[in-house]
Write a protein that holds these residues in place. Structure first.
Motif, mmCIF file in Angstrom:
data_model
loop_
_atom_site.group_PDB
_atom_site.id
_atom_site.type_symbol
_atom_site.label_atom_id
_atom_site.label_comp_id
_atom_site.label_asym_id
_atom_site.label_seq_id
_atom_site.Cartn_x
_atom_site.Cartn_y
_atom_site.Cartn_z
ATOM 1 N N ARG A 190 2.452 -1.079 15.853
ATOM 2 C CA ARG A 190 3.529 -0.346 15.160
ATOM 3 C C ARG A 190 4.581 -0.234 16.138
ATOM 4 O O ARG A 190 4.630 -0.321 17.203
ATOM 5 C CB ARG A 190 3.131 1.201 14.825
ATOM 6 C CG ARG A 190 1.934 1.021 13.787
ATOM 7 C CD ARG A 190 1.269 2.742 13.341
ATOM 8 N NE ARG A 190 2.671 3.171 12.818
ATOM 9 C CZ ARG A 190 2.882 2.949 11.513
ATOM 10 N NH1 ARG A 190 2.277 2.254 10.842
ATOM 11 N NH2 ARG A 190 3.978 3.698 10.859
ATOM 12 N N ASP A 191 5.829 0.060 15.467
ATOM 13 C CA ASP A 191 7.110 0.372 16.266
ATOM 14 C C ASP A 191 7.581 -0.797 17.200
ATOM 15 O O ASP A 191 7.714 -0.568 18.409
ATOM 16 C CB ASP A 191 6.802 1.593 16.926
ATOM 17 C CG ASP A 191 8.124 2.406 17.451
ATOM 18 O OD1 ASP A 191 9.139 1.989 16.477
ATOM 19 O OD2 ASP A 191 7.998 3.031 18.438
ATOM 20 N N GLN A 192 7.222 -2.018 16.581
ATOM 21 C CA GLN A 192 7.702 -3.368 17.642
ATOM 22 C C GLN A 192 8.868 -3.474 17.472
ATOM 23 O O GLN A 192 9.673 -3.323 16.245
ATOM 24 C CB GLN A 192 6.863 -4.190 16.819
ATOM 25 C CG GLN A 192 5.307 -4.361 16.775
ATOM 26 C CD GLN A 192 4.718 -4.298 18.285
ATOM 27 O OE1 GLN A 192 4.779 -5.293 18.920
ATOM 28 N NE2 GLN A 192 4.039 -3.266 18.776
ATOM 29 N N ARG A 193 9.794 -3.674 18.268
ATOM 30 C CA ARG A 193 11.057 -4.090 18.548
ATOM 31 C C ARG A 193 11.525 -5.369 17.821
ATOM 32 O O ARG A 193 10.907 -6.453 18.536
ATOM 33 C CB ARG A 193 11.641 -3.939 20.116
ATOM 34 C CG ARG A 193 13.117 -4.227 20.044
ATOM 35 C CD ARG A 193 13.627 -4.167 21.490
ATOM 36 N NE ARG A 193 15.019 -4.152 21.758
ATOM 37 C CZ ARG A 193 15.406 -5.082 22.606
ATOM 38 N NH1 ARG A 193 14.870 -6.272 22.778
ATOM 39 N NH2 ARG A 193 16.635 -5.113 22.562
ATOM 40 N N THR A 196 14.368 -8.209 16.879
ATOM 41 C CA THR A 196 15.520 -8.362 17.158
ATOM 42 C C THR A 196 16.047 -9.692 16.184
ATOM 43 O O THR A 196 15.365 -10.565 15.849
ATOM 44 C CB THR A 196 15.965 -8.832 18.561
ATOM 45 O OG1 THR A 196 14.979 -9.724 18.976
ATOM 46 C CG2 THR A 196 15.730 -7.609 19.397
ATOM 47 N N GLU A 243 20.920 1.543 23.101
ATOM 48 C CA GLU A 243 19.637 1.261 22.548
ATOM 49 C C GLU A 243 18.406 2.157 23.405
ATOM 50 O O GLU A 243 17.634 2.702 22.808
ATOM 51 C CB GLU A 243 19.439 -0.153 22.196
ATOM 52 C CG GLU A 243 18.024 -0.308 21.705
ATOM 53 C CD GLU A 243 17.449 -1.599 21.479
ATOM 54 O OE1 GLU A 243 18.169 -2.807 22.110
ATOM 55 O OE2 GLU A 243 16.389 -1.919 21.010
ATOM 56 N N ARG A 288 15.698 6.177 23.265
ATOM 57 C CA ARG A 288 14.135 5.709 23.134
ATOM 58 C C ARG A 288 13.537 6.276 24.787
ATOM 59 O O ARG A 288 12.450 6.973 24.649
ATOM 60 C CB ARG A 288 13.944 4.408 23.259
ATOM 61 C CG ARG A 288 14.445 3.512 22.043
ATOM 62 C CD ARG A 288 13.890 3.838 20.886
ATOM 63 N NE ARG A 288 12.435 3.385 20.888
ATOM 64 C CZ ARG A 288 11.562 3.400 19.708
ATOM 65 N NH1 ARG A 288 12.067 3.652 18.706
ATOM 66 N NH2 ARG A 288 10.439 3.013 19.768
ATOM 67 N N VAL A 346 18.701 -4.789 15.480
ATOM 68 C CA VAL A 346 17.392 -4.235 16.065
ATOM 69 C C VAL A 346 16.701 -3.449 14.999
ATOM 70 O O VAL A 346 17.337 -2.461 14.669
ATOM 71 C CB VAL A 346 17.311 -3.532 17.327
ATOM 72 C CG1 VAL A 346 15.958 -3.327 17.771
ATOM 73 C CG2 VAL A 346 17.890 -4.502 18.596
ATOM 74 N N ARG A 404 12.826 -1.532 13.947
ATOM 75 C CA ARG A 404 11.528 -1.259 14.323
ATOM 76 C C ARG A 404 10.351 -1.610 13.396
ATOM 77 O O ARG A 404 10.594 -1.341 12.039
ATOM 78 C CB ARG A 404 11.319 0.108 14.733
ATOM 79 C CG ARG A 404 12.368 0.435 15.994
ATOM 80 C CD ARG A 404 11.369 0.169 17.291
ATOM 81 N NE ARG A 404 12.282 0.213 18.431
ATOM 82 C CZ ARG A 404 11.754 -0.006 19.863
ATOM 83 N NH1 ARG A 404 10.392 -0.197 19.855
ATOM 84 N NH2 ARG A 404 12.403 -0.022 20.689
ATOM 85 N N ASN A 452 6.597 -2.761 11.809
ATOM 86 C CA ASN A 452 5.007 -2.371 11.888
ATOM 87 C C ASN A 452 4.416 -3.589 11.286
ATOM 88 O O ASN A 452 4.395 -4.037 10.293
ATOM 89 C CB ASN A 452 4.635 -1.204 11.063
ATOM 90 C CG ASN A 452 5.429 -0.032 11.489
ATOM 91 O OD1 ASN A 452 5.625 0.332 12.796
ATOM 92 N ND2 ASN A 452 5.802 0.926 10.624
ATOM 93 N N ASP A 475 6.941 1.803 25.751
ATOM 94 C CA ASP A 475 7.977 0.855 25.050
ATOM 95 C C ASP A 475 8.378 -0.116 25.664
ATOM 96 O O ASP A 475 8.072 -0.269 27.068
ATOM 97 C CB ASP A 475 9.325 1.893 24.593
ATOM 98 C CG ASP A 475 10.011 1.330 23.265
ATOM 99 O OD1 ASP A 475 9.626 0.390 22.861
ATOM 100 O OD2 ASP A 475 10.852 1.926 22.708
#
Lengths: 322, 83
Positions: free
Chosen positions: A80-83, A85, A310, A314, A137, A139, A141, A300
């Motif tokens: 989850r919450d993968q960056r 791009t 960015e 975070r 960018v 985020r 899942n 992260d």
């Protein structure tokens, strides 16, 4: 001799029937613009005539609106919450940075079958320094590995919305530490005086605040850690050089709550000999920034160029409890 | 040949297997990458550097050989933006 023009599948080849299914998905997304993010399966027989040219998944002159998608990430994995791009080139080979972008993610589940998983807005972060472009960018899942695709809806002022497709692979596990995993307690060089630090760091000028403790010592302190893996002396332009400066700015702002450590990825700060720590952290590329919690687990990570805009929120969120 | 990289396939932080370049005319070319690109004593260009160029739309100049197996990049250097 004039070189041959190559029109090649972008990232990974897909059979025509899958492409056809993806076209259907695009049409479906058009029709169901307000659909919830729940998984939706579409299935079409191979060769179904949709009246729309099959997406090429390739940066060709005929790309919609002249836009070419670029997916810079090299270590996408389940989680989850993968960056995620995305860079977009216009017909003049310039990165665009004036568009609103929303990305629909879908999983290729088999021949003729894809599943729309969810949509996410993509925030634009403009590069600093000499660059005029930026990177989008989102985020993401990813709940399973394999072949995935995106349809990016690109809205530019005064222009009709353009949809751009691209495919990519998601690994079962990332090469780099996964979010939530403990990170390696690597022994990294430290120093106080600039002349001592310059022996192992390629940065010029060096920022001594980034070499006070090793990664291993930082983890032992039970304090959050922010680590930059980069070779700023070799890659001096937009990526590594600015990353080092941005990292220093973040250290000035958050250095009272976390240790900041810069690590060279090449022996002596210069290619081609890779430093052992590259293997310890599984780096498939550089530069990287990792944010590690006080418990020693990764919170992260950022591959490639970073911007203060960015990373700051975070980092602030992660450090809010410290 | 000058253009912008739109794909980099790499097997490690240093070694690129292939690059895809979009030239100023919008044509797209696939190159296999010679190991010599990384080891060029005058301008070593590793996979990460190529990836950075790609992500930031920085143009490169590719020197290549037109081999039987396809185009082979033997040197990749930075090109001045807009130049």
């Amino acid at each position: 001799m004039s070189p041959k023009v190559v029109f090649r599948q972008f990232r990974f080849p897909l059979p025509t029937r899958v492409l056809t299914a993806m076209v259907t998905l695009v049409v479906f997304l058009h029709l169901a613009a307000c659909a919830p993010a729940a998984a939706v399966t579409t299935q079409t027989p191979a060769g179904t005539a949709t009246g729309i040219a099959a997406p090429k998944f390739a940066p060709t002159p005929s790309a919609p609106g002249g836009l070419t998608p670029i997916l810079p990430a090299s270590d996408m994995a389940v989680g989850r919450d993968q960056r995620f791009t995305l860079a977009l080139l216009d017909s003049e080979n310039r990165l665009i940075s004036d568009a609103g972008v929303e990305i629909a993610f879908y999983k290729v589940t088999g021949p003729n079958q894809v599943q729309a998983r969810y949509r996410a807005p993509a925030a634009l972060f403009k590069y600093t320094g000499e660059s005029e472009g930026g990177i989008y960018v989102a985020r993401a899942n990813f709940d399973e590995s394999g072949e995935w695709g995106i349809v990016a809806s690109v809205r530019r002022r005064g222009q009709s919305e353009i949809q751009v497709e691209a495919g990519f692979k998601v690994k079962e596990r990332s090469d780099t530490p996964a979010i939530g995993d403990p990170v390696p307690a690597s022994q990294t060089p430290t120093g106080v005086k600039p002349q001592d630090i310059e022996v192992f760091s390629s940065a010029r000028p060096v920022n001594p605040a980034l070499y006070r403790v090793s990664i291993a010592d930082a983890l032992r302190q039970g304090k959050p850690l922010v680590a930059l893996f980069a070779t700023p002396g070799f890659c001096t332009s937009r990526t590594c050089g600015p990353n080092y400066e941005i990292f220093g700015m973040l250290q000035q702002e958050f250095g009272d709550r976390a240790n900041f450590v810069h690590v060279e990825t090449f022996k002596g700060g210069k290619p081609p000999d890779v430093a052992p720590i590259v293997g310890e952290w599984g780096l498939p590329s550089e530069p990287w920034v990792f944010i590690v919690g006080a418990d020693g687990r990764l919170r992260d990570k950022f591959e490639g160029s970073i911007t203060v805009e960015e990373v700051r929120p975070r980092l602030a969120a992660i450090l809010s409890g410290y | 040949m000058k253009g912008v990289l739109v794909d980099v396939q790499a097997r490690s932080i240093t070694d690129a297997d292939s690059i895809t370049l979009r030239d100023q005319a919008g044509k797209v070319y696939l190159f296999r990458v010679s190991p010599g690109v990384t080891q060029d004593p005058d301008h070593p260009t590793n996979a990460s550097h190529l990836r950075a160029h790609m992500a930031q739309g920085q143009p490169v100049i590719v020197t290549y050989e037109d081999a039987v197996a396809g185009l082979l990049a033997v040197r990749v250097i930075d090109a001045a933006p807009g130049g």
